[in-house]
Scaffold this motif. Structure first.
Motif, PDB file in Angstrom:
ATOM      1  N   GLU A 193       0.836  -1.207   0.000  1.00  0.00           N
ATOM      2  CA  GLU A 193       0.000   0.000   0.000  1.00  0.00           C
ATOM      3  C   GLU A 193       0.868   1.254   0.000  1.00  0.00           C
ATOM      4  O   GLU A 193       0.564   2.240  -0.680  1.00  0.00           O
ATOM      5  N   ILE A 194       1.955   1.208   0.746  1.00  0.00           N
ATOM      6  CA  ILE A 194       2.848   2.362   0.840  1.00  0.00           C
ATOM      7  C   ILE A 194       3.596   2.585  -0.473  1.00  0.00           C
ATOM      8  O   ILE A 194       3.819   3.725  -0.889  1.00  0.00           O
ATOM      9  N   ASN A 195       3.948   1.500  -1.159  1.00  0.00           N
ATOM     10  CA  ASN A 195       4.676   1.636  -2.424  1.00  0.00           C
ATOM     11  C   ASN A 195       3.892   2.413  -3.476  1.00  0.00           C
ATOM     12  O   ASN A 195       4.483   3.017  -4.378  1.00  0.00           O
ATOM     13  N   VAL A 196       2.565   2.398  -3.360  1.00  0.00           N
ATOM     14  CA  VAL A 196       1.730   3.139  -4.316  1.00  0.00           C
ATOM     15  C   VAL A 196       2.051   4.634  -4.271  1.00  0.00           C
ATOM     16  O   VAL A 196       1.980   5.323  -5.287  1.00  0.00           O
ATOM     17  N   VAL A 197       2.438   5.139  -3.098  1.00  0.00           N
ATOM     18  CA  VAL A 197       2.724   6.577  -2.967  1.00  0.00           C
ATOM     19  C   VAL A 197       4.226   6.868  -2.859  1.00  0.00           C
ATOM     20  O   VAL A 197       4.628   7.993  -2.562  1.00  0.00           O
ATOM     21  N   MET A 198       5.057   5.853  -3.116  1.00  0.00           N
ATOM     22  CA  MET A 198       6.503   6.089  -3.126  1.00  0.00           C
ATOM     23  C   MET A 198       6.849   7.094  -4.223  1.00  0.00           C
ATOM     24  O   MET A 198       6.284   7.068  -5.303  1.00  0.00           O
TER      25      MET A 198
END
Length: 223
Positions: free
Chosen positions: A38-43
């Motif tokens: 989920e965090i990688n989507v906003v990396m």
């Protein structure tokens, strides 16, 4: 090409999801649990914006004070990591390619979703000096809008008095890097698979090339 703008973590700086894991840890401290996926989507986004997006997507009101506290914890953990960890190094051939570009009259710049304190910690740790190893750097807290907006690329162009973005290349490992290159109308937008996104994930976004090693840039520019 007159200018190549590189991302940092995952592109020119080795990163085995440490940025994502650290952001996950900072969020968990305040009771918010997100997967690394989920965090990688906003990396690649400016980190306070990334935090706000994650909170909003989970139905939480992203109050400025809360976002700032989470971000400050993230910054402190990242600075400690980049100062002390034995894992900190450049990605394969990054410095060689930087030297090659500068020797061939092409400016080398960095832009990043990090704030200035983290970027400068990385430069110090890798012993990369402006005017010696690269020509310019810009961080997301130094412009009005971070990625995927083109502000950082435009700031780099302004620094070198470049008016045509077709003379600029953008290289990064995330969706937001490729979107930034598209929004700036760069002459060359390249995804690299050394960071947060796989080749298949990068394929879904605007790109001219997807590469596995920065060394491939030399042949792209020759052709």
């Amino acid at each position: 090409m007159k200018l190549i703008v590189f991302d940092m973590a995952g592109t020119t700086v080795f990163d085995e999801n440490k940025v994502g894991i650290t952001l996950q840890t900072a969020l968990q401290k305040y009771g918010y649990d997100f997967s690394v996926e989920e965090i990688n989507v906003v990396m690649g986004y400016e980190k306070p914006v990334a935090i706000s997006l994650l909170l909003k997507d989970s139905g939480v009101t992203a109050e400025k004070d809360l976002v700032n506290k989470i971000h400050q914890d993230f910054v402190e953990m990242m600075i400690e990591y980049y100062t002390k960890s034995n894992e900190v190094k450049s990605t394969p051939n990054a410095h060689h390619v930087m030297q090659y570009l500068r020797e061939n009259g092409i400016y080398v710049a960095f832009d990043t979703g990090f704030s200035r304190p983290i970027a400068d910690t990385i430069f110090k740790r890798l012993d990369w000096k402006q005017g010696q190893d690269f020509d310019f750097s810009i961080t997301s807290d130094e412009v009005e809008n971070g990625r995927p907006y083109p502000d950082m690329i435009f700031k780099a162009m302004e620094h070198f008095n470049i008016t045509d973005s077709k003379e600029v290349g953008k290289i990064g490992d995330t969706m937001s890097d490729l979107q930034q290159g598209e929004n700036a109308k760069c002459g060359l937008t390249i995804g690299v698979t050394t960071g947060a996104y796989s080749r298949n994930e990068l394929k879904g976004y605007h790109h001219d090339f997807i590469i596995d090693d920065l060394l491939e840039l030399k042949n792209i520019l020759k052709n």
